[in-house]
Motif scaffolding. Structure first.
Motif, mmCIF file in Angstrom:
data_model
loop_
_atom_site.group_PDB
_atom_site.id
_atom_site.type_symbol
_atom_site.label_atom_id
_atom_site.label_comp_id
_atom_site.label_asym_id
_atom_site.label_seq_id
_atom_site.Cartn_x
_atom_site.Cartn_y
_atom_site.Cartn_z
ATOM 1 N N CYS A 84 7.479 -2.618 4.637
ATOM 2 C CA CYS A 84 6.877 -3.354 5.745
ATOM 3 C C CYS A 84 6.688 -4.819 5.382
ATOM 4 C CB CYS A 84 5.496 -2.797 6.080
ATOM 5 S SG CYS A 84 5.419 -1.041 6.254
ATOM 6 N N LYS A 85 6.537 -5.639 6.409
ATOM 7 C CA LYS A 85 6.141 -7.027 6.227
ATOM 8 C C LYS A 85 4.790 -7.199 6.901
ATOM 9 C CE LYS A 85 10.598 -9.267 5.948
ATOM 10 N NZ LYS A 85 11.492 -10.273 6.533
ATOM 11 N N TYR A 86 3.887 -7.876 6.200
ATOM 12 C CA TYR A 86 2.578 -8.173 6.761
ATOM 13 C C TYR A 86 2.160 -9.543 6.240
ATOM 14 C CZ TYR A 86 -2.117 -7.476 8.532
ATOM 15 O OH TYR A 86 -3.288 -7.601 9.234
ATOM 16 N N PRO A 87 1.618 -10.400 7.092
ATOM 17 C CA PRO A 87 1.236 -11.744 6.645
ATOM 18 C C PRO A 87 0.270 -11.695 5.456
ATOM 19 C CG PRO A 87 1.064 -11.568 9.026
ATOM 20 C CD PRO A 87 1.351 -10.201 8.510
ATOM 21 N N GLY A 88 0.612 -12.427 4.408
ATOM 22 C CA GLY A 88 -0.253 -12.514 3.232
ATOM 23 C C GLY A 88 -0.001 -11.453 2.185
ATOM 24 N N ILE A 89 0.867 -10.481 2.465
ATOM 25 C CA ILE A 89 1.148 -9.423 1.501
ATOM 26 C C ILE A 89 2.663 -9.314 1.338
ATOM 27 C CG2 ILE A 89 0.895 -6.985 0.925
ATOM 28 C CD1 ILE A 89 -1.538 -6.918 2.778
ATOM 29 N N LYS A 90 3.140 -9.547 0.130
ATOM 30 C CA LYS A 90 4.573 -9.439 -0.130
ATOM 31 C C LYS A 90 4.887 -8.050 -0.675
ATOM 32 C CE LYS A 90 5.930 -14.150 -1.041
ATOM 33 N NZ LYS A 90 6.697 -15.010 -1.935
ATOM 34 N N GLY A 91 6.027 -7.510 -0.282
ATOM 35 C CA GLY A 91 6.485 -6.230 -0.822
ATOM 36 C C GLY A 91 5.601 -5.053 -0.466
ATOM 37 N N LEU A 92 5.121 -5.004 0.752
ATOM 38 C CA LEU A 92 4.235 -3.916 1.179
ATOM 39 C C LEU A 92 5.039 -2.646 1.454
ATOM 40 C CD1 LEU A 92 1.383 -2.999 2.047
ATOM 41 C CD2 LEU A 92 1.917 -3.846 4.330
ATOM 42 N N VAL A 93 4.678 -1.577 0.767
ATOM 43 C CA VAL A 93 5.298 -0.270 0.985
ATOM 44 C C VAL A 93 4.178 0.695 1.361
ATOM 45 C CG1 VAL A 93 6.600 1.624 -0.049
ATOM 46 C CG2 VAL A 93 7.136 -0.741 -0.675
ATOM 47 N N LEU A 94 4.333 1.345 2.506
ATOM 48 C CA LEU A 94 3.315 2.279 2.992
ATOM 49 C C LEU A 94 3.838 3.701 2.966
ATOM 50 C CD1 LEU A 94 2.044 0.380 6.157
ATOM 51 C CD2 LEU A 94 0.891 0.555 3.959
ATOM 52 N N ARG A 95 2.951 4.649 2.792
ATOM 53 C CA ARG A 95 3.290 6.055 2.890
ATOM 54 C C ARG A 95 3.338 6.416 4.380
ATOM 55 N NH1 ARG A 95 4.563 9.233 -1.296
ATOM 56 N NH2 ARG A 95 3.480 10.923 -0.276
ATOM 57 N N ALA A 96 4.340 7.182 4.763
ATOM 58 C CA ALA A 96 4.521 7.555 6.156
ATOM 59 C C ALA A 96 3.370 8.408 6.681
ATOM 60 C CB ALA A 96 5.837 8.302 6.319
ATOM 61 N N GLU A 97 2.658 9.074 5.809
ATOM 62 C CA GLU A 97 1.547 9.927 6.239
ATOM 63 C C GLU A 97 0.348 9.131 6.763
ATOM 64 O OE1 GLU A 97 -0.669 11.605 2.581
ATOM 65 O OE2 GLU A 97 1.276 10.924 1.841
ATOM 66 N N PHE A 98 0.342 7.801 6.545
ATOM 67 C CA PHE A 98 -0.776 6.971 6.989
ATOM 68 C C PHE A 98 -0.451 6.113 8.201
ATOM 69 C CE2 PHE A 98 -1.598 7.288 2.295
ATOM 70 C CZ PHE A 98 -2.619 8.217 2.424
ATOM 71 N N VAL A 99 0.684 6.361 8.834
ATOM 72 C CA VAL A 99 1.069 5.570 10.002
ATOM 73 C C VAL A 99 1.427 6.459 11.186
ATOM 74 C CG1 VAL A 99 1.885 3.628 8.620
ATOM 75 C CG2 VAL A 99 3.502 5.374 9.339
ATOM 76 N N ARG A 100 1.352 5.879 12.378
ATOM 77 C CA ARG A 100 1.746 6.561 13.609
ATOM 78 C C ARG A 100 2.688 5.635 14.368
ATOM 79 N NH1 ARG A 100 -2.967 6.907 16.413
ATOM 80 N NH2 ARG A 100 -2.385 5.119 17.666
ATOM 81 N N LYS A 101 3.779 6.186 14.861
ATOM 82 C CA LYS A 101 4.743 5.391 15.613
ATOM 83 C C LYS A 101 4.105 4.897 16.893
ATOM 84 C CE LYS A 101 9.470 5.679 17.321
ATOM 85 N NZ LYS A 101 10.668 6.539 17.370
ATOM 86 N N ARG A 102 4.393 3.670 17.242
ATOM 87 C CA ARG A 102 3.823 3.076 18.451
ATOM 88 C C ARG A 102 4.754 3.208 19.602
ATOM 89 N NH1 ARG A 102 -0.395 -0.924 19.370
ATOM 90 N NH2 ARG A 102 0.205 -1.914 21.295
#
Length: 102
Positions: A84-102
């Motif tokens: 993922c890309k998020y302002p202020g955080i480089k190289g962000l990798v999230l676990r799929a179990e903590f997200v929901r598709k929008r």
């Protein structure tokens, strides 16, 4: 079969002879990884996701709050990780179990 100029190859798994293009397509489908979010929706490159809980980001000293929208994800080849890309955080990798598709 007259006019069929395609090469046939032997498939070790099924024990059958099949057209080379069909075997290549079968192998490509087997190599794709299906990534699912917390509720079971299939994720794809470019999807938008929302966090379902607060997450502390290691190394950034920041907490991403529940409901934060992450735009334009990329799949990594791992069935449980998304890049993922998020302002202020480089190289962000999230676990799929903590997200929901929008």
């Amino acid at each position: 079969m007259s006019g069929d100029n395609e090469d046939y190859v032997y498939d070790e798994e099924s024990g059958e002879w099949m057209p080379a293009s069909e075997l290549a397509a079968k192998q490509a489908a087997a190599n794709t990884v299906e990534v699912r979010d917390a509720v079971g929706n299939v994720l794809a490159d470019g999807d938008q996701v929302t966090l379902i809980k607060d997450l502390e980001v290691k190394g950034a000293g920041q907490t991403l709050k529940q409901g934060t929208l992450i735009k334009s994800i990329r799949l990594t080849g791992d069935p449980q990780e998304i890049d993922c890309k998020y302002p202020g955080i480089k190289g962000l990798v999230l676990r799929a179990e903590f997200v929901r598709k929008r």
